[in-house]
Scaffold this motif. Structure first.
Motif, short mmCIF file in Angstrom:
data_model
loop_
_atom_site.label_atom_id
_atom_site.label_comp_id
_atom_site.label_asym_id
_atom_site.label_seq_id
_atom_site.Cartn_x
_atom_site.Cartn_y
_atom_site.Cartn_z
N MET A 126 -44.82 23.95 -100.87
CA MET A 126 -44.50 22.72 -101.61
C MET A 126 -43.73 21.81 -100.68
N ARG B 164 -47.50 16.80 -108.69
CA ARG B 164 -46.40 16.86 -109.66
C ARG B 164 -46.09 15.43 -110.11
N ILE B 165 -46.57 15.07 -111.29
CA ILE B 165 -46.50 13.66 -111.70
C ILE B 165 -45.70 13.50 -112.98
N GLY B 166 -44.65 12.69 -112.89
CA GLY B 166 -43.78 12.44 -114.04
C GLY B 166 -43.91 11.03 -114.57
N SER B 167 -43.28 10.08 -113.89
CA SER B 167 -43.16 8.73 -114.46
C SER B 167 -44.49 8.04 -114.70
N MET C 82 -46.28 12.97 -105.78
CA MET C 82 -45.59 12.59 -107.01
C MET C 82 -46.21 11.26 -107.47
N SER C 83 -45.63 10.64 -108.48
CA SER C 83 -46.27 9.42 -109.03
C SER C 83 -46.63 8.40 -107.96
N ILE D 271 -39.83 23.11 -110.81
CA ILE D 271 -40.09 22.30 -109.62
C ILE D 271 -38.83 21.90 -108.88
N VAL E 155 -44.78 16.38 -115.05
CA VAL E 155 -43.33 16.56 -114.86
C VAL E 155 -42.60 15.88 -116.01
N ARG F 99 -37.77 7.70 -116.44
CA ARG F 99 -36.81 8.60 -117.07
C ARG F 99 -35.48 7.88 -117.29
N MET G 230 -41.99 17.50 -100.36
CA MET G 230 -41.83 16.11 -100.78
C MET G 230 -41.84 15.25 -99.52
N LYS H 88 -39.37 16.48 -117.13
CA LYS H 88 -37.90 16.52 -117.12
C LYS H 88 -37.31 15.25 -117.73
C1 LIG Z 1 -39.08 14.51 -110.68
C2 LIG Z 1 -39.92 15.19 -109.70
C3 LIG Z 1 -41.29 14.89 -109.59
C4 LIG Z 1 -41.98 13.79 -110.37
O1 LIG Z 1 -41.55 12.54 -109.96
P1 LIG Z 1 -42.27 11.18 -110.48
O2 LIG Z 1 -41.90 10.19 -109.44
O3 LIG Z 1 -41.66 10.89 -111.80
O4 LIG Z 1 -43.71 11.45 -110.56
C5 LIG Z 1 -42.05 15.62 -108.68
N1 LIG Z 1 -41.51 16.60 -107.94
C6 LIG Z 1 -40.21 16.92 -108.03
C7 LIG Z 1 -39.69 18.01 -107.16
C8 LIG Z 1 -39.37 16.23 -108.89
O5 LIG Z 1 -38.08 16.55 -108.95
#
Ligand SMILES: *Cc1c(COP(=O)(O)O)cnc(C)c1O
Length: 219
Positions: free
Chosen positions: A148, A208-211, A192-193, A64, A20, A217, A150, A22
């Protein structure tokens, strides 16, 4: 500095990693690309458009975030997976725009199971009602590929696990009821993270892994 390999080492086999990206600049995505990452997740259409134009064509872009129907046309030509379909109206618009560009676009239905009021998505009852109504079967340019969700944003791991378990059980229920003959309905996008390890215990096929990869961010 991209922590792609460290994160990859913790992903179960059979689970795909959506990086992820963004709010991170193109150079950072390119770094992850050069380390072999090909699936990137973005949540804003304008930002995705700019990155898609700047980066190699073999990247699979996943949308996403919450998608407004009037923005579907911009991403329809190239998007590989839309994760957060939360209304039939959006599905119908994806059908229309996918048909125009002669594509079939894989989509996940977003399930609302977290405690928070603000999260988008179908409740299980709404999702079942939509599937039961059956109009989605007419949408030849949309491929329903799974669910999907959260989990609640909480440190209470038992609650998070209970929510992922609920999503997994609901997936199994609708899989057998509506998609028993459809191998394409197979994806479970959760984790997620901070909670992907728990998600993988409860059937995630996409995390879905971002940070954890790119750092925090800056909005
Ligand atoms: C931003 C986001 C993520 C990733 O989040 P992190 O905590 O940075 O891993 C995953 N899913 C969705 C829908 C997001 O908006």
């Amino acid at each position: 500095m991209v922590h792609l390999q460290e994160v990859k080492a913790t992903i179960d086999s059979g689970v795909e990693l959506v990086a992820v990206s963004k709010f991170h600049p193109v150079e950072v995505l390119r770094e992850a690309y050069e380390e072999g990452q090909r699936i990137f997740g973005e949540s804003r259409v304008q930002e995705l458009q700019a990155k898609q134009a700047a980066l190699p064509p073999d990247i699979q872009w996943h949308f996403i975030g919450h998608l407004q129907p009037n923005k579907v046309k911009y991403i329809a030509p190239y998007i590989s997976l839309i994760h957060a379909v939360d209304s039939f109206k959006l599905l119908a618009e994806i059908e229309k725009q996918a048909a125009k560009v002669h594509r079939t676009i894989p989509c996940l239905l977003q399930l609302h199971i977290a405690q928070e009021e603000t999260k988008f998505g179908f409740t299980p009852a709404e999702c079942t009602a939509m599937l039961q109504a059956g109009e989605w079967r007419e949408l030849k340019h949309v491929q329903l590929a799974g669910l999907m969700c959260m989990a609640s944003n909480t440190d209470n791991e038992q609650q998070v696990e209970a929510e992922f378990a609920q999503a997994h059980a609901y997936f199994n229920e609708i899989k057998s009821r509506f998609f028993a003959d459809d191998p394409a309905f197979c994806q479970r996008s959760w984790g997620m993270s901070h909670d992907y390890r728990l998600a993988m215990k409860h059937g995630a096929t996409l995390v879905r892994i971002g940070s954890a990869i790119f750092g925090e961010r800056e909005y």
